[in-house]
Design an enzyme around this catalytic site. Structure first.
Site, PDB file in Angstrom:
ATOM      1  N   GLY A 136      11.404  -3.104  -1.690  1.00  0.00           N
ATOM      2  CA  GLY A 136      10.418  -3.101  -3.004  1.00  0.00           C
ATOM      3  C   GLY A 136       9.761  -1.600  -3.342  1.00  0.00           C
ATOM      4  O   GLY A 136       9.747  -1.011  -4.095  1.00  0.00           O
ATOM      5  N   ALA A 137       8.953  -1.220  -2.026  1.00  0.00           N
ATOM      6  CA  ALA A 137       8.395   0.029  -2.102  1.00  0.00           C
ATOM      7  C   ALA A 137       7.706   0.331  -0.711  1.00  0.00           C
ATOM      8  O   ALA A 137       7.918  -0.386   0.196  1.00  0.00           O
ATOM      9  CB  ALA A 137       6.794  -0.193  -3.204  1.00  0.00           C
ATOM     10  N   MET A 138       7.068   1.527  -0.508  1.00  0.00           N
ATOM     11  CA  MET A 138       6.792   2.060   0.717  1.00  0.00           C
ATOM     12  C   MET A 138       5.519   2.660   0.608  1.00  0.00           C
ATOM     13  O   MET A 138       5.400   3.507  -0.182  1.00  0.00           O
ATOM     14  CB  MET A 138       7.908   2.958   1.004  1.00  0.00           C
ATOM     15  CG  MET A 138       7.499   3.657   2.608  1.00  0.00           C
ATOM     16  SD  MET A 138       7.334   2.168   3.649  1.00  0.00           S
ATOM     17  CE  MET A 138       6.248   2.957   5.046  1.00  0.00           C
ATOM     18  N   ASN A 174       3.814   5.196   2.062  1.00  0.00           N
ATOM     19  CA  ASN A 174       3.633   6.485   2.833  1.00  0.00           C
ATOM     20  C   ASN A 174       2.139   7.212   2.326  1.00  0.00           C
ATOM     21  O   ASN A 174       1.962   7.018   1.033  1.00  0.00           O
ATOM     22  CB  ASN A 174       4.833   7.495   2.155  1.00  0.00           C
ATOM     23  CG  ASN A 174       6.130   6.760   2.201  1.00  0.00           C
ATOM     24  OD1 ASN A 174       6.630   6.499   3.354  1.00  0.00           O
ATOM     25  ND2 ASN A 174       6.671   6.842   0.827  1.00  0.00           N
ATOM     26  N   GLU A 180      10.026   4.353   7.131  1.00  0.00           N
ATOM     27  CA  GLU A 180       9.869   3.154   7.884  1.00  0.00           C
ATOM     28  C   GLU A 180      11.229   2.229   7.918  1.00  0.00           C
ATOM     29  O   GLU A 180      11.771   2.233   6.951  1.00  0.00           O
ATOM     30  CB  GLU A 180       8.806   2.191   7.135  1.00  0.00           C
ATOM     31  CG  GLU A 180       8.535   0.900   8.025  1.00  0.00           C
ATOM     32  CD  GLU A 180       7.370   0.003   7.469  1.00  0.00           C
ATOM     33  OE1 GLU A 180       7.088   0.398   6.127  1.00  0.00           O
ATOM     34  OE2 GLU A 180       7.088  -0.994   7.861  1.00  0.00           O
ATOM     35  N   HIS A 211      -0.107  -4.050  -3.363  1.00  0.00           N
ATOM     36  CA  HIS A 211       0.571  -4.061  -1.849  1.00  0.00           C
ATOM     37  C   HIS A 211       0.367  -2.798  -1.109  1.00  0.00           C
ATOM     38  O   HIS A 211      -0.223  -2.562  -0.164  1.00  0.00           O
ATOM     39  CB  HIS A 211       1.639  -4.954  -1.722  1.00  0.00           C
ATOM     40  CG  HIS A 211       2.314  -4.976  -0.260  1.00  0.00           C
ATOM     41  ND1 HIS A 211       2.086  -6.234   0.207  1.00  0.00           N
ATOM     42  CD2 HIS A 211       2.908  -4.063   0.429  1.00  0.00           C
ATOM     43  CE1 HIS A 211       2.659  -5.950   1.410  1.00  0.00           C
ATOM     44  NE2 HIS A 211       3.277  -4.855   1.508  1.00  0.00           N
ATOM     45  N   GLU A 212       0.986  -2.069  -1.687  1.00  0.00           N
ATOM     46  CA  GLU A 212       1.258  -0.552  -1.120  1.00  0.00           C
ATOM     47  C   GLU A 212       0.026   0.314  -1.115  1.00  0.00           C
ATOM     48  O   GLU A 212      -0.469   0.868  -0.281  1.00  0.00           O
ATOM     49  CB  GLU A 212       2.463   0.339  -1.862  1.00  0.00           C
ATOM     50  CG  GLU A 212       3.662  -0.266  -2.047  1.00  0.00           C
ATOM     51  CD  GLU A 212       4.164  -0.978  -0.893  1.00  0.00           C
ATOM     52  OE1 GLU A 212       4.037  -0.368   0.248  1.00  0.00           O
ATOM     53  OE2 GLU A 212       4.877  -1.954  -0.991  1.00  0.00           O
ATOM     54  N   GLU A 253       1.754  -6.080   7.622  1.00  0.00           N
ATOM     55  CA  GLU A 253       2.380  -6.687   6.464  1.00  0.00           C
ATOM     56  C   GLU A 253       1.732  -8.283   6.254  1.00  0.00           C
ATOM     57  O   GLU A 253       1.488  -8.516   5.079  1.00  0.00           O
ATOM     58  CB  GLU A 253       3.835  -6.735   6.805  1.00  0.00           C
ATOM     59  CG  GLU A 253       4.395  -5.596   6.754  1.00  0.00           C
ATOM     60  CD  GLU A 253       4.409  -4.701   5.556  1.00  0.00           C
ATOM     61  OE1 GLU A 253       4.018  -5.080   4.575  1.00  0.00           O
ATOM     62  OE2 GLU A 253       4.503  -3.386   5.815  1.00  0.00           O
TER      63      GLU A 253
HETATM   64  N1  TRP Z   1       6.364  -1.220   4.366  1.00  0.00           N
HETATM   65  C1  TRP Z   1       7.027  -1.537   3.073  1.00  0.00           C
HETATM   66  C2  TRP Z   1       6.297  -2.602   2.389  1.00  0.00           C
HETATM   67  O1  TRP Z   1       6.256  -3.689   2.910  1.00  0.00           O
HETATM   68  C3  TRP Z   1       8.127  -2.095   3.485  1.00  0.00           C
HETATM   69  C4  TRP Z   1       9.354  -1.251   3.352  1.00  0.00           C
HETATM   70  C5  TRP Z   1      10.009  -0.126   2.444  1.00  0.00           C
HETATM   71  C6  TRP Z   1      10.619  -0.812   4.272  1.00  0.00           C
HETATM   72  N2  TRP Z   1      11.092   0.087   2.461  1.00  0.00           N
HETATM   73  C7  TRP Z   1      11.596  -0.197   3.706  1.00  0.00           C
HETATM   74  C8  TRP Z   1      11.144  -1.456   5.444  1.00  0.00           C
HETATM   75  C9  TRP Z   1      12.736   0.368   4.445  1.00  0.00           C
HETATM   76  C10 TRP Z   1      11.964  -1.119   6.222  1.00  0.00           C
HETATM   77  C11 TRP Z   1      13.012  -0.456   5.728  1.00  0.00           C
HETATM   78  O2  TRP Z   1       5.351  -2.270   1.787  1.00  0.00           O
HETATM   79 ZN    ZN Z   2       3.909  -3.997   3.028  1.00  0.00          ZN
END
Ligand code: TRP
Ligand code: ZN
Length: 891
Positions: free
Chosen positions: A268-270, A272, A128, A304-305, A327
């Site tokens: 912070g985190a992602m 996936n 992302e 959140h994730e 978001e």
């Molecule tokens: N979707 C992620 C969140 O808010 C955000 C995020 C994580 C992100 N890593 C990133 C956005 C790198 C842009 C680039 O939970």
């Molecule tokens: Zn998010």
């Protein structure tokens, strides 16, 4: 995207959205993982989108080496255009065609941490928003959803764990010490949700049975030494699964749900699909290394994730302008989750106050500055620049207002309808608002939906001016509410917003006056409205915008007596806190705007006594007391002023703090002694509140010790630092010594470093504390430069860079804004230095000077000069270019 450094910058506009010319049904990816050169075989099945005119296929790609392209197994002609792979004369027909693309990339050279990269010998991905195109050529946009099958091949000794989205269907040995794993994701997904991880990791595992009776395997993967810091993340994950099912009826849709921690991460985190990747900061915690704040942050980020699995993954965004669709909604959901986990109602209020504090100190300035944009932006140069507090936190407030307008049950119904209508789709913010309204046809939201949606389209923080008038003869109180919103870039005039105005009235004794419940939930929709309250005996004190029912600035000319009454009696805890903030803010602003030397005692006796009463109160809890006794931040004070002298703001706030430290000395002693023992460590809100208040008391006692020449409290603080059983108490004691500038601070810092030299996240705290310490005669900048030369400093690690550079430039205004402009020179050097390898992080740093136009001289000219010198560089990333260009533009 980020690495484009030449050619014209292209602006992407929301109004230009067009559906994709092709669909990708299936993707089969095979990775031969090698840090120096990873080979990626991408076999796709594509179909023309019959809805749009026939046109060439244009696939996004970035920093890839292209080796081969086959259409239906045969070679074909293609061209490159502006980084895209363009294929013409593709097979016609309903059944579509196979496209095979073979590329290589260089993970160990990937310093921007987007796409496939290596962190401490382990492979990670971050896709992302537009990182997948750095892995293979693709239609890298969220409205193209495909089924993924992924085969990972790598050296078995170095990369024993091979993970991707979905279910593991096959694994085995290969020759030459290599092995493979094959993963199939049962859910279609956009490319930004793709992930892989390969390395030497260990996992904490937990099997759970959900409400609906399904079995799931939860895993938290970390580096081998970090297993003892995974319990809290796992507990938070379990709590998240339970909560989403209980509150919104949303179950986990996967057999296996994985979290993996990496210490090199831009954000912070992602989320996936089935394979969340986290910054270690939001996973690793035990009582010895993490503070209460860390524990709370982990809970909310894990939540959140996980909640994105529905709000983001099952229903995703049509395009990146709709980012707040996932978001804003998911932040709202994680805020509600954390609140629902609080056993006490007062802890819920504390959480709300903390969330509002973030909104007001970070989002309100954004809304008033050069980067102001609507929750649903209309254009961008670099989408990474729009992962903002406006999209996230203000977006969450917009969702919260919808819940307020339709009620809690109505909102749950609305969310159910949203998922029923749009499951498996890529949709817009309009679709979301429509579903909530349609499920609540008789609500205030449904009645005013088009007007309500201005919250998505108009930038800027609205102001509501309230004026009260008491008519003794008629026994009537009237309240006139007038709303306005100043222009923002590209939006000279604003239409009225729909503003939920929760309110109440207090009588002279501070008791709640019974009013019509409809008036208590008033919704302001016109530019100006007047409310009348009948049978009122004496002029009441209005308690307005209770619970911070809308993201607005509220102006009401409270008398001191009225604020004191609200602080002592309001039944709404948010407004009770707010009254204290208004009281101290008012005195701070007066002292700042005074001429001559800074008043060493900006607070008057009445304010001090009111704060003492809160501190000594026998039923209020410690966490709430700590919030009330915390003075408004320098950033928040600056926002209230037309012209900002950061040095003077800093001096006044320091004076106020010293005054409180001294005037309440005996009360701080009492507060420390009454709360110092919070029992065996548990990160719950009640005991965390006790630790927060004792930490504050120690800080105050160390400050008071300076004028009292008291060696006792600093000595006790050092002792507590040494003997602490948990990081919260230890760090608070350390911080009390550092902030007060006591001689023991050096010794304590050295000791702390020795104790925790192998704990990266703790060393981040060590750096951050020093870079954010109050300035004494300009000492912080040289210290910051020294910290950057420390052997533990690593510019390329985002957490470490943030711990020193961001702590100084963003969190230490009194030290950063120097009359000699040396802070700005430092800022410019770091922005340019970081931009060469990580544009996303550089662009965040670039925003530290967003509010330069408000600065007094000589800061204003010096800041402008620094920004202009960055903008004059010819090889900037689009990320930084967009930020500095907007900063220099005149509205
Ligand atoms: N979707 C992620 C969140 O808010 C955000 C995020 C994580 C992100 N890593 C990133 C956005 C790198 C842009 C680039 O939970
Ligand atoms: Zn998010």
């Amino acid at each position: 995207m980020s690495s484009l450094r030449e050619g014209p910058t292209t602006v992407v506009r929301r109004e230009d959205y067009a559906p994709p010319a092709y669909w990708i049904d299936t993707v089969e990816l095979t990775f031969d993982l090698d840090p120096a050169k990873t080979r990626v075989l991408n076999k796709m099945h594509l179909r023309r989108n019959a809805q749009v005119p026939a046109q060439p296929l244009r696939l996004d790609g970035e920093d890839l080496n292209l080796a081969r392209v086959l259409v239906n197994g045969a070679g074909c002609s293609f061209k490159m255009d502006d980084g895209q792979l363009v294929l013409d004369n593709l097979p016609e027909g309903e059944q579509g065609f196979d496209l095979e693309i073979f590329t290589t990339c260089m993970p160990e050279k990937n310093s921007q941490l987007m796409g496939l990269y290596v962190s401490q010998g382990t492979f990670f991905t971050q896709c992302e928003a537009e990182g997948f195109r750095r892995i293979t050529y693709f239609l890298d946009r969220p409205d193209v959803m495909a089924s993924y099958t992924v085969t990972l091949r790598a050296d078995k000794a170095r990369y024993p764990v091979l993970l991707s989205n979905g279910n593991l269907v096959e694994q085995g040995e290969l020759d030459a010490g290599r092995h493979f794993a094959k993963w199939v994701d049962p859910h279609k997904k956009p490319s930004y949700l793709f992930a892989l991880v390969a390395g030497n990791l260990v996992a904490r595992e937990q099997r759970i049975v959900s409400r609906s009776g399904n079995e799931h395997l939860l895993q938290v993967y970390v580096r081998p030494g970090d297993m003892d810091k995974t319990e809290h993340a796992m507990n938070s994950l379990i709590a998240s699964v339970v909560w989403d099912e209980a509150r919104f009826g949303l179950p986990l849709d996967l057999e296996r749900f994985m979290i993996v921690a990496t210490s090199d991460f831009n954000m912070g985190a992602m989320e996936n699909k089935g394979l969340n990747i986290f910054n270690t900061k939001y996973v690793l915690a035990n009582s010895a290394t993490a503070t209460d704040t860390d524990f709370a942050n982990i809970e909310s980020v894990v939540g959140h994730e996980y909640f994105h699995n529905w709000s983001g993954n099952r229903v995703t965004c049509r395009d990146w302008f709709q980012l707040s669709l996932k978001e804003g909604l998911t932040v709202f959901r994680d805020q509600e989750f954390s609140m629902d986990l609080c056993a006490e109602p007062s802890a819920r209020a504390v959480k709300r106050i903390e969330d509002v504090r973030v909104l007001r100190t970070a989002q309100f300035p954004e809304d008033a500055g050069p980067m102001a944009h609507p929750v649903r932006p209309d254009s961008y140069v670099e989408i990474n620049n729009f992962y903002t507090v406006t999209v996230y936190e203000k977006g969450a407030e917009v969702v919260r207002m919808m819940q307020t307008l339709v009620g809690r049950d109505g909102f749950a119904k609305g969310l159910a309808l949203y998922f029923q209508r749009h499951d498996g789709q890529a949709v817009t913010c309009d679709d979301f608002a429509q579903a909530i309204a349609d499920a609540n046809p008789d609500s205030e939201l449904a009645r005013r939906l088009p007007q309500f949606k201005r919250w998505y389209s108009q930038a800027g923080t609205p102001r509501v001016r309230a004026e009260g008038h008491f008519d003794a003869a008629q026994r009537r109180y009237t309240l006139t509410l007038t709303q306005s919103c100043v222009p923002t870039p590209g939006q000279p005039a604003k239409q009225p917003f729909v503003i939920p105005m929760a309110l109440g009235l207090l009588d002279a004794q501070g008791r709640e006056i019974a009013i019509d419940p409809a008036q208590a939930r008033h919704v302001l929709a016109e530019a100006s409205e007047t409310l009348s309250f009948e049978n009122i005996d004496a002029e009441p004190v209005p308690s307005l915008l209770r619970g911070f029912s809308a993201p607005v600035v509220l102006d009401f000319d409270y008398t001191d007596a009225q604020l004191l009454s609200l602080l002592a009696h309001d039944t709404d805890p948010f407004n009770r806190w707010e009254a204290g903030q208004r009281l101290t803010l008012r005195r701070a602003l007066a002292a700042i705007q005074d001429s001559g030397p800074v008043n060493p005692a900006p607070l008057d006796a009445a304010a001090i006594e009111a704060l003492r009463a809160v501190l000594r109160h026998d039923t209020l809890d410690a966490a709430f007391k700590e919030l009330v006794l915390t003075l408004p931040s320098e950033t928040y004070m600056a926002e209230q002023l037309p012209v900002v002298d950061p040095q003077r703001i800093h001096a006044v706030r320091e004076a106020m703090r010293s005054q409180l430290a001294e005037a309440l000395h005996d009360d701080w002693v009492w507060a420390f002694e009454a709360h110092a023992d919070s029992g065996a460590y548990r990160p719950d809100p009640v005991s965390a509140g006790r630790r927060a208040l004792t930490g504050m008391a120690l800080g105050m006692l160390c400050i008071a010790a300076r004028t009292r020449h008291d060696p006792v409290w600093p000595g006790k603080t050092y002792q507590r630092f040494k003997d602490a059983h948990n990081m919260t108490d230890r760090f608070n004691a350390l911080s009390a010594l550092v902030v007060s500038g006591h001689a023991l601070a050096r010794e304590a810092l050295d000791r702390f470093h020795t104790l925790f030299q192998h704990e990266a996240l703790v060393i981040d705290k060590w750096f951050a504390l020093q870079a954010a310490a109050p300035d004494h005669g300009g000492n912080v900048l040289p210290l910051v430069r020294q910290l950057m030369a420390h052997p533990d400093f690593q510019l390329r690690n985002p957490n470490r860079a943030r711990s020193v550079i961001f702590s100084y430039c963003n969190a230490n205004p009194g030290a950063f804004h120097r009359a000699d402009a040396a802070g700005y020179v430092f800022w410019r050097e770091r922005v340019l230095e970081i931009d060469r390898f990580n544009p996303q992080v550089a662009a965040r740093l670039a925003r530290a000077l967003d509010r330069w136009k408000k600065l007094a001289e000589p800061y204003r000219s010096a800041a402008r000069e620094a920004i202009a010198r960055v903008a004059a560089q010819t090889d900037l990333s689009n990320d930084v270019r967009e930020v500095v260009t907007r900063a220099l533009a005149d509205e």
